[in-house]
Design a protein around this motif. Structure first.
Motif, short mmCIF file in Angstrom:
data_model
loop_
_atom_site.label_atom_id
_atom_site.label_comp_id
_atom_site.label_asym_id
_atom_site.label_seq_id
_atom_site.Cartn_x
_atom_site.Cartn_y
_atom_site.Cartn_z
N LYS A 55 -94.76 15.74 9.91
CA LYS A 55 -94.80 15.93 8.46
C LYS A 55 -93.36 16.04 7.97
CE LYS A 55 -99.07 18.71 8.10
NZ LYS A 55 -99.61 19.98 7.59
N PRO A 56 -93.14 15.87 6.67
CA PRO A 56 -91.77 15.97 6.14
C PRO A 56 -91.15 17.35 6.39
CG PRO A 56 -93.27 15.07 4.49
CD PRO A 56 -94.12 15.54 5.62
N THR A 57 -89.83 17.41 6.39
CA THR A 57 -89.12 18.67 6.58
C THR A 57 -87.68 18.54 6.11
OG1 THR A 57 -88.32 20.28 8.20
CG2 THR A 57 -88.48 18.00 8.95
N LEU A 58 -87.11 19.62 5.73
CA LEU A 58 -85.66 19.76 5.60
C LEU A 58 -85.24 21.03 6.34
CD1 LEU A 58 -82.84 18.97 4.30
CD2 LEU A 58 -83.34 20.87 2.77
N ARG A 59 -85.69 22.18 5.82
CA ARG A 59 -85.26 23.48 6.34
C ARG A 59 -85.59 23.65 7.81
NH1 ARG A 59 -85.64 23.67 1.16
NH2 ARG A 59 -87.38 22.31 1.60
N THR A 60 -86.77 23.24 8.21
CA THR A 60 -87.19 23.50 9.59
C THR A 60 -86.37 22.66 10.56
OG1 THR A 60 -89.37 23.95 8.68
CG2 THR A 60 -89.23 23.65 11.07
N GLN A 61 -86.13 21.40 10.21
CA GLN A 61 -85.33 20.54 11.07
C GLN A 61 -83.89 21.08 11.18
OE1 GLN A 61 -85.49 16.35 10.28
NE2 GLN A 61 -83.60 15.94 11.35
N TRP A 83 -93.01 22.01 17.36
CA TRP A 83 -93.80 20.89 16.82
C TRP A 83 -94.38 21.25 15.46
CZ3 TRP A 83 -99.07 18.88 19.19
CH2 TRP A 83 -99.36 17.61 18.64
N ARG A 84 -94.15 20.39 14.48
CA ARG A 84 -94.81 20.45 13.17
C ARG A 84 -95.86 19.36 13.13
NH1 ARG A 84 -92.03 20.91 7.28
NH2 ARG A 84 -91.91 23.03 8.09
N THR A 85 -97.10 19.76 12.97
CA THR A 85 -98.17 18.76 12.95
C THR A 85 -99.31 19.24 12.05
OG1 THR A 85 -99.47 17.27 14.34
CG2 THR A 85 -99.38 19.60 15.03
N TYR A 124 -101.08 27.55 9.75
CA TYR A 124 -100.09 28.63 9.76
C TYR A 124 -98.67 28.07 9.69
CZ TYR A 124 -104.10 30.59 12.31
OH TYR A 124 -105.35 30.95 12.69
N HIS A 125 -97.75 28.95 9.27
CA HIS A 125 -96.31 28.63 9.33
C HIS A 125 -95.59 29.89 9.83
CE1 HIS A 125 -92.64 26.64 8.70
NE2 HIS A 125 -92.64 26.47 7.40
N PRO A 126 -95.78 30.22 11.11
CA PRO A 126 -95.34 31.54 11.58
C PRO A 126 -93.83 31.73 11.64
CG PRO A 126 -96.23 30.24 13.39
CD PRO A 126 -96.52 29.48 12.14
N CYS A 127 -93.06 30.66 11.81
CA CYS A 127 -91.59 30.81 11.79
C CYS A 127 -91.14 31.21 10.39
CB CYS A 127 -90.91 29.52 12.23
SG CYS A 127 -91.17 29.17 13.98
N GLN A 128 -91.76 30.62 9.38
CA GLN A 128 -91.47 31.02 8.01
C GLN A 128 -91.87 32.48 7.80
OE1 GLN A 128 -90.21 28.73 5.34
NE2 GLN A 128 -89.68 30.76 4.66
N GLY A 129 -92.99 32.87 8.39
CA GLY A 129 -93.44 34.25 8.27
C GLY A 129 -92.41 35.24 8.81
N SER A 148 -99.93 21.59 -1.15
CA SER A 148 -99.39 21.61 0.22
C SER A 148 -99.45 20.21 0.82
CB SER A 148 -100.19 22.58 1.09
OG SER A 148 -99.99 23.90 0.66
N MET A 149 -98.64 20.02 1.88
CA MET A 149 -98.62 18.72 2.56
C MET A 149 -100.03 18.34 2.99
SD MET A 149 -95.24 18.97 4.93
CE MET A 149 -94.48 20.57 4.74
N GLY A 150 -100.41 17.13 2.64
CA GLY A 150 -101.75 16.64 2.96
C GLY A 150 -102.67 16.65 1.75
N HIS A 165 -89.93 32.37 -1.89
CA HIS A 165 -90.61 31.08 -1.94
C HIS A 165 -90.09 30.31 -0.74
CE1 HIS A 165 -91.96 27.14 -3.08
NE2 HIS A 165 -92.37 27.49 -4.29
N CYS A 166 -90.97 29.75 0.06
CA CYS A 166 -90.51 29.13 1.31
C CYS A 166 -89.77 27.82 1.06
CB CYS A 166 -91.66 28.95 2.28
SG CYS A 166 -92.90 27.75 1.76
N LEU A 167 -89.94 27.23 -0.12
CA LEU A 167 -89.28 25.99 -0.53
C LEU A 167 -89.85 24.79 0.28
CD1 LEU A 167 -85.59 27.28 -0.65
CD2 LEU A 167 -87.22 27.18 -2.55
N PRO A 168 -89.89 23.58 -0.28
CA PRO A 168 -89.35 23.24 -1.58
C PRO A 168 -90.19 23.82 -2.73
CG PRO A 168 -90.46 21.33 -0.62
CD PRO A 168 -90.47 22.41 0.42
N ASN A 199 -82.49 32.68 6.63
CA ASN A 199 -83.10 33.51 7.67
C ASN A 199 -84.03 32.73 8.59
OD1 ASN A 199 -81.69 35.81 7.13
ND2 ASN A 199 -83.20 36.64 5.70
N ARG A 200 -84.40 31.51 8.20
CA ARG A 200 -85.13 30.66 9.15
C ARG A 200 -84.31 30.51 10.43
NH1 ARG A 200 -88.87 27.01 7.29
NH2 ARG A 200 -89.24 26.69 9.51
N LEU A 201 -83.01 30.29 10.26
CA LEU A 201 -82.12 30.11 11.41
C LEU A 201 -82.17 31.32 12.33
CD1 LEU A 201 -79.60 28.54 12.70
CD2 LEU A 201 -78.22 30.08 11.31
#
Ligand code: CP
Length: 316
Positions: free
Chosen positions: A52-58, A104-106, A131-136, A239-241, A274-277, A302-304
């Motif tokens: 799926k698309p990404t900026l922050r996570t990548q 993996w993002r799927t 879920y998006h647990p890393c964002q959590g 949301s995506m999808g 807001h998790c963005l975008p 803080n994702r990093l």
């Protein structure tokens, strides 16, 4: 000699309250001293795959794996076509022979679980439909920073409240329910009828909250959700999808827009996340996301730190 079972981070409640606190404490240390942990020195590789698309996570996984001494191996999800060209299990068997961990993002959580079952190395959820647990983790770290730090002992954010308004059925709402309950928070979800969280996840969150001292509240009234909250959060209404339903999804969410009037119901100085975008004028107004209570850029950074911490913890 018995070996410790491999741990994964597939959903927020894969970490107990004590483990979540350990990871957050580690994230705070790594934010203060960026190169304090080098579990990937070698460098060992971590496969990062996006369906799926990404900026922050990548960006944050790539930078974070480098800072941990490793090599961030971006595997093109469009070329790999996991689940189409070959099963997640077979991909896991191949990757697990060559990398230290898989990110993996799927779409389907079940595919991520299949990957974890066969990889032989830690697998991290970089967002699924559920879920998006890393964002959590990043969001808990951000809330701690802006509401007085971690609790002195026990669940990490005991005594704090988190109000999420908008699409209660999406992955972020599910993550806040589980991660917030583990942290001992009062978690409130304000969402319209038909967009409430999945019943199974609410049940899990309620069981966790009963143990951690938190609470879980679902309401269709956004003001009730936000009332005196320490942190107020929203996310895109599409949301995506769900892109094909963008128009039909707008009307039900209009009363849930995070604007100055709604934010005025929260505790004075409440943190806005807001998790963005973000889509200014839709789920959040420009004056709020660009205003003095917004902590979204700290949240993105803080994702990093949070992801470096969970990788270090899983590879310990
Ligand atoms: N918040 C988040 O996951 O951002 P990306 O979709 O850009 O990775």
């Amino acid at each position: 000699m018995t070996r410790e079972p491999i741990r994964h981070f597939l959903a927020d409640d894969d970490l107990s309250s004590a483990e979540q606190r350990e990871v957050l404490e580690l994230a705070i240390r790594l934010k203060a001293d960026r190169f304090a942990a080098r579990p990937l020195a070698g460098p060992r590789s971590v496969a990062i795959i996006f369906d799926k698309p990404t900026l922050r996570t990548q960006v944050s996984f790539t930078a974070g794996i480098s800072e941990l001494g490793g090599y961030p191996m971006l595997v093109d999800g469009g070329l790999a076509k996991i689940g189409v060209r070959e099963s997640a299990a077979d991909v896991a068997r191949v990757l697990g022979r060559q990398v230290a961990a898989i990110v993996w993002r799927t779409y389907e959580q079940s595919k991520l679980e299949e990957m974890a079952q066969h990889a032989g190395v830690p697998v991290v959820n970089a967002l699924t439909d559920d879920y998006h647990p890393c964002q959590g983790l990043a969001d808990l770290l951000t809330i701690a920073e802006h509401t007085g730090g971690l609790a002195p002992e026990g669940p990490a954010l005991a005594g704090r409240s988190l109000a999420y308004v908008g699409d209660g059925a999406n992955n972020m709402a599910h993550t806040y329910l589980l991660a917030g309950a583990r942290a001992g928070m009062d978690v409130r979800i304000g969402a319209p009828e038909g967009y409430q969280p999945a019943a199974e996840i609410v049940t899990r969150a309620e069981a966790i909250a009963a143990d951690s001292g938190g609470t879980v509240t679902l309401t269709t009234d956004p003001s009730d959700a936000v009332e005196q909250a320490s942190a107020v959060v929203t996310d895109t209404w599409v949301s995506m999808g769900h892109e094909a339903q963008a128009v039909e999804r707008e009307t039900p969410f209009l009363p849930y827009q995070l604007n100055a009037a709604l934010l005025g119901r929260a505790a004075p100085g409440a943190a806005v996340l807001h998790c963005l975008p973000a889509y200014r004028g839709k789920e959040i107004t420009a004056d709020v996301i660009d205003g003095p209570q917004s902590v979204v850029w700290d949240e993105a950074e803080n994702r990093l730190h949070a992801q470096k911490a969970i990788l270090t913890w899983l590879l310990r």
